[in-house]
Design a protein around this motif. Sequence first.
Motif, PDB file in Angstrom:
ATOM      1  N   UNK A 259     108.097  31.423  97.891  1.00  0.00           N
ATOM      2  CA  UNK A 259     106.718  31.327  98.393  1.00  0.00           C
ATOM      3  C   UNK A 259     105.756  30.829  97.317  1.00  0.00           C
ATOM      4  N   UNK A 260     106.265  30.445  96.172  1.00  0.00           N
ATOM      5  CA  UNK A 260     105.436  29.988  95.058  1.00  0.00           C
ATOM      6  C   UNK A 260     104.337  31.019  94.760  1.00  0.00           C
TER       7      UNK A 260
ATOM      8  N   UNK B  96      96.017  28.102 101.195  1.00  0.00           N
ATOM      9  CA  UNK B  96      96.731  29.239 100.615  1.00  0.00           C
ATOM     10  C   UNK B  96      96.998  29.039  99.130  1.00  0.00           C
TER      11      UNK B  96
ATOM     12  N   UNK C  29      98.366  31.536  97.219  1.00  0.00           N
ATOM     13  CA  UNK C  29      99.539  32.260  96.742  1.00  0.00           C
ATOM     14  C   UNK C  29     100.356  32.952  97.821  1.00  0.00           C
ATOM     15  N   UNK C  30      99.868  33.054  99.036  1.00  0.00           N
ATOM     16  CA  UNK C  30     100.627  33.780 100.052  1.00  0.00           C
ATOM     17  C   UNK C  30     101.627  32.895 100.786  1.00  0.00           C
ATOM     18  N   UNK C  31     101.396  31.604 100.769  1.00  0.00           N
ATOM     19  CA  UNK C  31     102.293  30.688 101.455  1.00  0.00           C
ATOM     20  C   UNK C  31     101.876  30.454 102.906  1.00  0.00           C
ATOM     21  N   UNK C  32     102.710  29.671 103.599  1.00  0.00           N
ATOM     22  CA  UNK C  32     102.356  29.195 104.942  1.00  0.00           C
ATOM     23  C   UNK C  32     103.020  30.027 106.031  1.00  0.00           C
TER      24      UNK C  32
END
Lengths: 456, 463
Positions: B151-152, B418, B420-423
């Motif tokens: 999720x980077x 986003x 940091x939470x991702x898609x």
Amino acid sequence: MTAHDALSALLGDRFTTAQAHRAAHAQSETHVTGGLPDAVAYPETTAEVADLMRICAAHRLPVIGWGAGTSLEGHALALHGGVTVDFTRMDRVLDIRAEDMLVRVQPGITREALNRDLRATGLFFPVDPGANASLGGMAATRASGTTAVRYGTMRDAVLGLEVVLADGTVIRTGSAAPKSAAGYDLTALFVGSEGTLGLITELTLRLHGQPEAVSAAVCGFATMAQTVDCVIETIQSGLPMARIEFLDPAAVAACNAYSGQTLAETPLLLVEFHGTPASVAEQAARFGEIAQSHGSTGFRWAEQPEDRSALWKMRHAAYPACLAARPGATAIVTDVCVPISQLAQAVEETRADIAASGIPGPILGHVGDGNFHAILLIDPHSPEDRATAKALAARMATRALRLGGTVTGEHGIGIGKLGYMAQEHGAAWPVMGALKTALDPLNLLNPGKLVPPHDA
Amino acid sequence: MTHTEPSAGVQAAIDGLAARFGSRLSRAEAVRAQHGAVESWLPQALPDAVLFLQSTEEVAEAVALCHRHGAPVIPFGAGSSIEGQVLAPRGGISFDLSGMDKVLAVNAEDMDCNVQCGVIHQNLNEHLRATGLFFPVDLGAHATLGGMASTRASGTTTVRYGSMRELVLGLTVVMPDGQVIRTGGRARKSAAGYDLTHLFVGAEGTLGIITEVTLRLFGRPEASRSILCAFEDLPSATTCVVAALQSGLGLNRIELADTLQMQAINAHGGVALPERPTLWVELTGSAPAVAHDAALFVELAQGSGALHVEAADNHEAANRLWRLRHNALYATRALRPGIKGISTDVCVPISRLPDCIAEIRAEIDKTDLIAPLIGHAGDGNFHLVLMFDPDDAQETAVARQINARLIAIALAMGGTATGEHGVGLGKMGYMQAEHGAALDVMRQIKRALDPSGIMNPGKIFTL
């Protein structure tokens, strides 16, 4: 309409098939040669690049990006003819955003020109490969250099790109935000793709504050192992070195002769610290202690700007200095990068191998990254020399892979290192091939580079 | 999304996996529910079965089997992602990788390590304690490193050390046909071909399953100093952040809370901090550097009009300050008991942070929604915790509308939906606006690497 007519209509006299222009774009700075483009284009806008790409796609013409022509592995050579797109007319700074520490530039601007434009802002662009390369080319080859130990490589410096794809579509990757978790990291995919997936027409780059104070030092060591141990301890103790460069005795000798220095011809470290006057003084003192505990000799601070610039001028002139060490020679420059714990072994084995070969090969490197270059000096008219050097380079590559490293830390693959890709990446290399086929199904973008050959 | 009976392909995969892995394949409702529900806008979406795996070889074998039957594969780490990355809207098999929790190698000299994907980041740091090294990505959740790479992820120390993007050196990935590849390596840098590592980092399991992660480590800093300062308004606070970043101070964290968040913190923590936009700052480095940087930071804060500056003189005082920050979410939840809230996650260029916040605050003020702000100011990333009752259709609609409006504002400012939470599923609807034609490039990549479309299908974008 022929491709020639369409491109002439698009670009006027900025599209040329004149022999002189074609020949000027068939050269490289190193031993890697081959390939003459059919024509050279000098676009001035992204829209022109996109139109050019569409025309070339319609006529199945290869398209090769060209920045400053400073790449070392023949990246920009036109192996299958086609149109070389010279970006030197797209060299503008588009937007400086000092508060966000960002700049948006066209791909043809060189890093020296960019830093000149940034001077008044108190900011600078830190990636420094030595050569005055174009930013587009640096991104395309994932370049780095002497400051990567502190500021990272082009991978870290590029926040976003504008790219013209193989069908002429223009996309934007990344954003101006400092980080993002929104989908695939296309920016990182295009950085280092060497023009095989698209043409970079704009870059958003991360800047850094110009350091308030800079100090530099030079010191020698009796052995390579001591040198590397000193570097490892310095990194582990968290000292934020801006540069830490290594020269072997042969490279020191070449630099002494070329730059009129009188440094002791032993393994040598050049370090530089960036920060506030207080932090730089403290870092310098701590580095001095660490170096001494590893038996450093001839420790010298360069606190005056002119001493410092003499030292770094010498380092940056190391390549011509090495060339001058064997008049008339041409160079095969290697570029392996290994985990730093393996560096002493990698350099020692390489030095012994070079010594046994009879070819002069000074070694210098970005020791903080585990990246080093041997400048193998060959007689351009001697096939024996060339064969010996190529065999040396091949053994260095294999050695680096055995030690957990890579065949290229910063120069890229181009033509010169294509032969090592299968060995380095194994099953991951065909994955690169699958990406190439997906994004450039007609294989028009810089064909013959980086991915597995079509008939393989 | 309701999904009751497995498709024929999934049933065949289940039969094959059960024969191979025995009781490590579970079809129990409770286990499926645990792997198919997250705290978010999203309804639960259960996988048809959950498979517990122990090694890269097992993952490869299981993926190859699912590939043969066209069964969806959804990688699952700790289940702490918040955009529905682990949900199974099309059914299939959830691969629970939490048992792959071995630290495989720590190379102190090279300051790197290689871990299995199921290692929890807090546990890695526990493991590293004796070495003097640590892994810096600091997020509150007990997340796995494989999930964080996928999720980077980032967190409070990203301003100093970067996100997972900067810290992953290499990966072992099981491709959608079961083939195992290695990306990157242990060299600090490489210019050898496409950067596959960074293609898989942030791909949320849609291109392959990350089974091992090679990470950069750092030396523990010798000294640290924490400072809290309150400002008249948000622009003053962000002016201070920009000045601190440009001065190259050794910032380890620089976190922002707004007035409402500070009111919540005071009420919940029994403290009496100024109810004004506030920064928490942590400086780390050598003792003299930290002392110097702390003094300079206080100067910068005062120059930016700080109303209140509180420097922690000792470890305990620093912990007290940071506990208030770490408990911010609980303080927020106490504003409306029984409501958990959903976090927004936009990220903008820092210079746009005050405008971005002011614009959305004006919109929120037109509603009854409670939404305190906490953020990673040094990254331009902030979270509004939207406190709405998911069972109340009207409140939910208002919260959704605020979220959508915020993303539109951030994108117009050159930011991202986003940070940091991702898609996952939750932010899919915003990707076309954010990426334009580049979204098609992502689709082309997906089709090229996962032609049968089994890897975490239906996430990030629709094909």
